[in-house]
Design an enzyme around this catalytic site. Sequence first.
Site, PDB file in Angstrom:
ATOM      1  N   HIS A 103     -26.231 -15.563   8.826  1.00 18.29           N
ATOM      2  CA  HIS A 103     -25.311 -15.706   7.696  1.00 18.29           C
ATOM      3  C   HIS A 103     -25.771 -14.799   6.565  1.00 18.29           C
ATOM      4  O   HIS A 103     -26.940 -14.389   6.499  1.00 18.29           O
ATOM      5  CB  HIS A 103     -25.289 -17.167   7.230  1.00 18.29           C
ATOM      6  CG  HIS A 103     -24.187 -17.489   6.276  1.00 18.29           C
ATOM      7  ND1 HIS A 103     -22.862 -17.250   6.555  1.00 18.29           N
ATOM      8  CD2 HIS A 103     -24.213 -18.026   5.014  1.00 18.29           C
ATOM      9  CE1 HIS A 103     -22.118 -17.641   5.541  1.00 18.29           C
ATOM     10  NE2 HIS A 103     -22.916 -18.101   4.586  1.00 18.29           N
TER      11      HIS A 103
ATOM     12  N   ASP B   7     -21.774 -18.529  -2.349  1.00 21.53           N
ATOM     13  CA  ASP B   7     -21.419 -18.306  -0.952  1.00 21.53           C
ATOM     14  C   ASP B   7     -19.904 -18.302  -0.814  1.00 21.53           C
ATOM     15  O   ASP B   7     -19.270 -19.364  -0.768  1.00 21.53           O
ATOM     16  CB  ASP B   7     -22.025 -19.392  -0.068  1.00 21.53           C
ATOM     17  CG  ASP B   7     -21.881 -19.058   1.418  1.00 21.53           C
ATOM     18  OD1 ASP B   7     -21.224 -18.045   1.734  1.00 21.53           O
ATOM     19  OD2 ASP B   7     -22.426 -19.793   2.255  1.00 21.53           O
TER      20      ASP B   7
ATOM     21  N   CYS C 212     -18.817 -13.275   7.109  1.00 23.53           N
ATOM     22  CA  CYS C 212     -19.608 -13.559   5.907  1.00 23.53           C
ATOM     23  C   CYS C 212     -20.102 -12.296   5.214  1.00 23.53           C
ATOM     24  O   CYS C 212     -20.153 -12.232   3.981  1.00 23.53           O
ATOM     25  CB  CYS C 212     -20.786 -14.466   6.250  1.00 23.53           C
ATOM     26  SG  CYS C 212     -21.915 -13.789   7.486  1.00 23.53           S
TER      27      CYS C 212
END
Length: 710
Positions: A475, A490, A432
């Site tokens: 995250h 995202d 991520c």
Amino acid sequence: MSVRTPARLAAPAVLADGRGLSGGMLRQLFIGQCLVLALHLAWMPAWLVALALAVAGYRLVQLRRGLPRAGILLRLAAVGGLVLALWLQFGTLGTMDGLVGLLLGVYLLKLLETHDRRDARVVVVIGLVATTVAFLHDQGIAMAAGALLAVAWLLQSLVWLSGATGLRQAWRETAWLLALSAPLMALLFVAFPRLGPLWSMPQLDRAATGLTDEISPGDIAELSRSDARAFRVRFEGREPAPDERYWRVYTLSHFDGIRWSRATPDQLAGALERPVEAFVREGTRSPWQAQEGARFSAELLLEPDSRTWRPSLGTPLESDSRLRFLADGTLEGLTPLSSRSLLRLSSSGAPPVNPDPAGERWHRLLPDGANPRTRALAERLWRESDGDPDAYLAAMMARFGEAPYRYTLSPPRLVGEHRVDDFLFDSQAGYCTYYASAAAVMARMAGIPARVVAGFLGGERHPDGHFTVRDYDAHAWVEVWRDAAWRRLDPTAVIAPERIEQGAQAVDDGAEAFLADARFSPLRMREVGWVNRLRLEWERLEYRWQRGVIGYQRESRRSLMARLAGWWREAWARLDAWLPGRGAVTTALGLVVVLVVAAGLVLLARGSWQHRRRRRDERWLVGSLQAWLARHGLAARPGESPAAHLRRIAPQAGPAGRALEECARDLERLAYAPLEEAERRQRRRRLAQRVAEVRRRLPRRRFGPGGAGA
């Protein structure tokens, strides 16, 4: 007619030669040290076990071979070695771990110079202190059970040192002491709020989770290897869907070409020449957000942490305690958490709608000359989007969803100067942080204010309704300023939607890295039904313990008292409705109850006063003891004096014999010796203690009809 002396259980004598401690008593103290040390071993160095064994072995050899006692030089060398070892272990003695290690080391070394009752009592007292200190590390169920066992053993050691003559008697008196203290402990726990610490103990910079306020591509990927718990949460009312569980912790707005880092309010105030109050406010409500936007109310059980961060689901709006609300939509505590703590928080579940006081220019800054290939790609996408920011962002996100980009828990390491270039055009595989960093850089290259947000996504939902968020839920995502509000982007949701819905464990690529640092974690056996059920049941029990026992705060006490008052009013209302005449009869009945209770309190106070007054009279004390002994078949003979009576039955009284002898001696001193008033009061107090000891220790059996003198 003779009376047989009650048999005693075989047990080692406390004193071997009338002065020095016996091997049995030293063994008792050593076992207590082992129990106390076991409470600390998860946080303390393992070489403390070797220290305990070395000290115990030295004392064993000393007793068996009659060696001289440890001299001052040996003891000083042992203490010096302990301090040096702790210094090498922790780098300093000024932290909590260093101070606790010093306490444990001194506790273990004390056995070197423990030779009589007084020394042994000191060892036990230090052990009780060390047991209490163990709760600085953890307050879970296992720690509480272990501490109870250690305290019971230490109390039993004190009973031995006070003159117990048998194992059964020692454990019976220990159980009696614990049973007597339990109601008082429960009353103090329920009726009195938990007070804050009277002092602050310095702690190591140890975080409950590996999440930090600066990241570079690959950092958060390391957290997928850990199952450490970050916090637990229970929602009041609506629960968020999996794609709504974005827990904000930090906003990272400064990029140096390699790392994204957080700019603190003080740093922003200094760099932009603005007052600190423009970036942070202290209170219970956010001054930058409308309270009407609250969508989620939650109770968070936070793990201890040396940092002040507090997670929030989206933008924090209101809390039950004073916190630091930052203008970037994050939250800080006033102090680090030294123990688990409850926090009630309402939040929006969405990014902030207020502009950041740092300004749009701050969120467009990029280092000159960094990542030239990425800049060329951004310029091409901008031209293809006709200069439309929304179309540009959509094209950027669509590119991440195309092959050959892939989402992996084991990404290749990037070490070059232009890491975003290396990721987008060479490795094209990442976690991520890789995608969030690239997306934020590309947004800024197009002139769109952007920042990286670090926090957590998801969390495991338990059958009882609470969620557990762990390290592997860490995250990173992006926020861009569009249409007078921050908007969440995202890239992970594009390239690996299963990560959003099911968590990091659902990612197949690089799955061998998941929980790689937690080889024995029960989370590895989720697919085994009965193991997973046991794990969930234990976590549910532990959560309830932490929330209901450790998290019992002033608000909980008020809530409990309010419920008790409500139950009382409800019962009174039912009684009022059931009785004939209702109000008049109920009032009369209430007055009768009040009068009866008041009369009982008066009689109780009077009896207590009379009892205390009588306890100051040695004749009453011994007379009451003789009457009690007579009921147990140990009556005085005709014409026998009280002191003679007590001395005669002492040999037949088993464990209470020594106390009876001392009662007789104190009684004669009080009756015939010319004592000063202070010494007389002291003798009376000791006589009262010995009388209570006789009542407690006399074997629970009745003698023959003739008593001891039949």
